[in-house]
Write a protein that holds these residues in place. Structure first.
Motif, short mmCIF file in Angstrom:
data_model
loop_
_atom_site.label_atom_id
_atom_site.label_comp_id
_atom_site.label_asym_id
_atom_site.label_seq_id
_atom_site.Cartn_x
_atom_site.Cartn_y
_atom_site.Cartn_z
N ALA A 1 101.67 43.26 45.92
CA ALA A 1 101.85 42.56 44.64
C ALA A 1 103.32 42.32 44.36
N TRP A 2 104.16 43.31 44.62
CA TRP A 2 105.59 43.12 44.41
C TRP A 2 106.18 42.11 45.41
N ALA A 3 105.69 42.18 46.66
CA ALA A 3 106.20 41.25 47.66
C ALA A 3 105.88 39.81 47.28
N ARG A 4 104.73 39.58 46.70
CA ARG A 4 104.32 38.22 46.35
C ARG A 4 104.99 37.73 45.07
N HIS A 5 105.11 38.62 44.06
CA HIS A 5 105.57 38.17 42.74
C HIS A 5 107.05 38.47 42.48
N GLY A 6 107.65 39.30 43.30
CA GLY A 6 109.08 39.56 43.16
C GLY A 6 109.42 40.58 42.10
N ARG A 7 108.84 40.44 40.92
CA ARG A 7 109.08 41.38 39.82
C ARG A 7 107.78 41.55 39.04
N ILE A 8 107.48 42.79 38.71
CA ILE A 8 106.35 43.11 37.83
C ILE A 8 106.91 43.94 36.68
N ASP A 9 106.73 43.46 35.47
CA ASP A 9 107.33 44.11 34.31
C ASP A 9 106.53 45.29 33.80
N VAL A 10 105.21 45.19 33.86
CA VAL A 10 104.35 46.21 33.27
C VAL A 10 103.22 46.56 34.24
N VAL A 11 103.02 47.85 34.45
CA VAL A 11 101.90 48.35 35.25
C VAL A 11 100.95 49.07 34.31
N VAL A 12 99.72 48.61 34.25
CA VAL A 12 98.71 49.21 33.38
C VAL A 12 97.67 49.92 34.25
N SER A 13 97.66 51.24 34.17
CA SER A 13 96.70 52.05 34.90
C SER A 13 95.46 52.20 34.03
N ASN A 14 94.47 51.37 34.30
CA ASN A 14 93.31 51.27 33.41
C ASN A 14 92.00 51.65 34.08
N ALA A 15 91.89 51.53 35.39
CA ALA A 15 90.63 51.78 36.07
C ALA A 15 90.13 53.19 35.81
N GLY A 16 88.87 53.31 35.47
CA GLY A 16 88.30 54.63 35.20
C GLY A 16 86.92 54.49 34.56
N TYR A 17 86.24 55.62 34.40
CA TYR A 17 84.92 55.60 33.78
C TYR A 17 84.63 56.96 33.16
N GLY A 18 83.57 56.99 32.36
CA GLY A 18 83.16 58.23 31.72
C GLY A 18 81.99 58.87 32.44
N LEU A 19 81.99 60.19 32.47
CA LEU A 19 80.90 60.96 33.08
C LEU A 19 80.45 62.01 32.08
N PHE A 20 79.18 61.97 31.74
CA PHE A 20 78.63 62.89 30.74
C PHE A 20 77.69 63.88 31.40
N GLY A 21 77.79 65.12 30.99
CA GLY A 21 76.95 66.18 31.52
C GLY A 21 77.68 67.50 31.47
N CYS A 22 76.95 68.57 31.22
CA CYS A 22 77.56 69.90 31.20
C CYS A 22 77.95 70.31 32.62
N ALA A 23 78.86 71.27 32.72
CA ALA A 23 79.42 71.64 34.03
C ALA A 23 78.34 71.97 35.05
N GLU A 24 77.32 72.69 34.63
CA GLU A 24 76.27 73.10 35.56
C GLU A 24 75.38 71.93 35.98
N GLU A 25 75.41 70.86 35.21
CA GLU A 25 74.58 69.70 35.50
C GLU A 25 75.23 68.73 36.47
N LEU A 26 76.52 68.87 36.71
CA LEU A 26 77.26 67.92 37.53
C LEU A 26 77.13 68.24 39.01
N SER A 27 76.95 67.22 39.82
CA SER A 27 76.91 67.42 41.27
C SER A 27 78.34 67.45 41.81
N ASP A 28 78.50 68.01 42.99
CA ASP A 28 79.82 68.05 43.62
C ASP A 28 80.34 66.63 43.85
N GLU A 29 79.46 65.72 44.23
CA GLU A 29 79.86 64.34 44.46
C GLU A 29 80.36 63.69 43.17
N GLU A 30 79.68 63.94 42.06
CA GLU A 30 80.11 63.37 40.78
C GLU A 30 81.48 63.91 40.38
#
Length: 278
Positions: free
Chosen positions: A71-100
């Motif tokens: 991205a920097w190589a193509r655009h030369g300068r990037i002023d703002v980086v927004v780290s937004n990717a993510g999701y919510g996971l609901f469940g008590c600790a004992e209910e969660l799988s190792d994969e989750e």
């Protein structure tokens, strides 16, 4: 600072999509990452020159590093980086799988860390810039059946608090955004629920929150994204920005309780020091 070029992860829905839309309509350039392009065809069609859409799974560390460098190589300068990717996971600790557990850490925590780490040498070389880390007031306030989501958000907030002290000397600012509940796909679409156990039924109140038929969240994602974009122009960068009246009231309540508990430990804490002069 005048910001013209943004790199935003996770622009297929929610805050990421709304931010990209507002920025593109304002004439800015957006490098937006998605796992699939089908949900951003509107942005691609409306802004073929200003919207640089990239395929990226933020759990793939080498791919994150390569995407940032490219991205920097193509655009030369990037002023703002927004780290937004993510999701919510609901469940008590004992209910969660190792994969989750592994998946949400790889996405919300490790993915964000690697994005920021990869961007820092470029921001430093160009003389500064801004990082916006999307968190939640759940990075300060914890509720039952949200343990792993809180773990990732408490974790990324600690990471950012340390990093901002390291990079201030390079004119790199950082803001942690802590929204409350909003009417986005994060709550009404992308949230994941563990395999629930009847033993923890008393902790499953979140099921009502995830059902739009039981009432909608108070937060307006359009207004929230407007405030996030406006914050980029603020100097110095605000370390935290809480969005939503309930989010702020809950954060203040928990912070006051936490402070009172710490203050009550003054004698206990001092009792573990060596006596003065020893």
């Amino acid at each position: 600072m005048e910001a013209n070029t943004y790199l935003i992860t996770g622009v297929s829905s929610g805050f990421g999509h709304e931010m990209a839309k507002q920025l593109l309509e304002a004439g800015k350039t957006v490098i937006g990452t998605v796992r699939k392009k089908d949900k951003v065809q509107d942005l691609i069609a409306a802004h073929p020159d200003a919207f640089d859409c990239r395929l990226l799974d933020v759990t793939d560390v080498p791919a994150v590093q390569a995407a940032v460098d490219d991205a920097w190589a193509r655009h030369g300068r990037i002023d703002v980086v927004v780290s937004n990717a993510g999701y919510g996971l609901f469940g008590c600790a004992e209910e969660l799988s190792d994969e989750e557990i592994d998946r949400i850490i790889a996405t919300n925590l490790t993915g964000s860390i690697q994005l920021i780490k990869s961007a820092l040498p470029h921001l430093r070389a160009q003389g500064g810039g801004r990082i916006v880390q999307m968190s939640t007031y759940g990075g300060q306030v914890a509720y039952a059946a949200n343990s792993m989501y809180h773990a990732t958000k408490f974790g990324i907030e600690g990471f950012c608090e340390a990093v901002v002290q390291e990079v201030a000397q390079f004119n790199i600012g950082m803001t942690i955004v802590e929204p409350g509940g909003a009417r986005t796909e994060f709550r009404y679409g992308s949230a994941r629920v563990a395999d629930l156990m009847p033993e923890y039924e008393s902790c499953h109140g979140f099921l009502s929150m995830l059902d739009p038929g039981k009432g909608l969240a108070p937060g307006d994602p359009v207004r929230m994204c407007e405030r996030i974009i406006e914050s980029v122009e603020t100097e110095p960068a605000p370390l935290r920005m809480v969005l939503g009246s309930r989010a702020l009231s809950e954060t203040l309540r928990v912070t006051r309780e936490r402070l009172a508990a710490f203050e009550a430990m003054e004698e206990l804490a001092a009792s573990t020091d060596f006596p003065e002069g020893e």
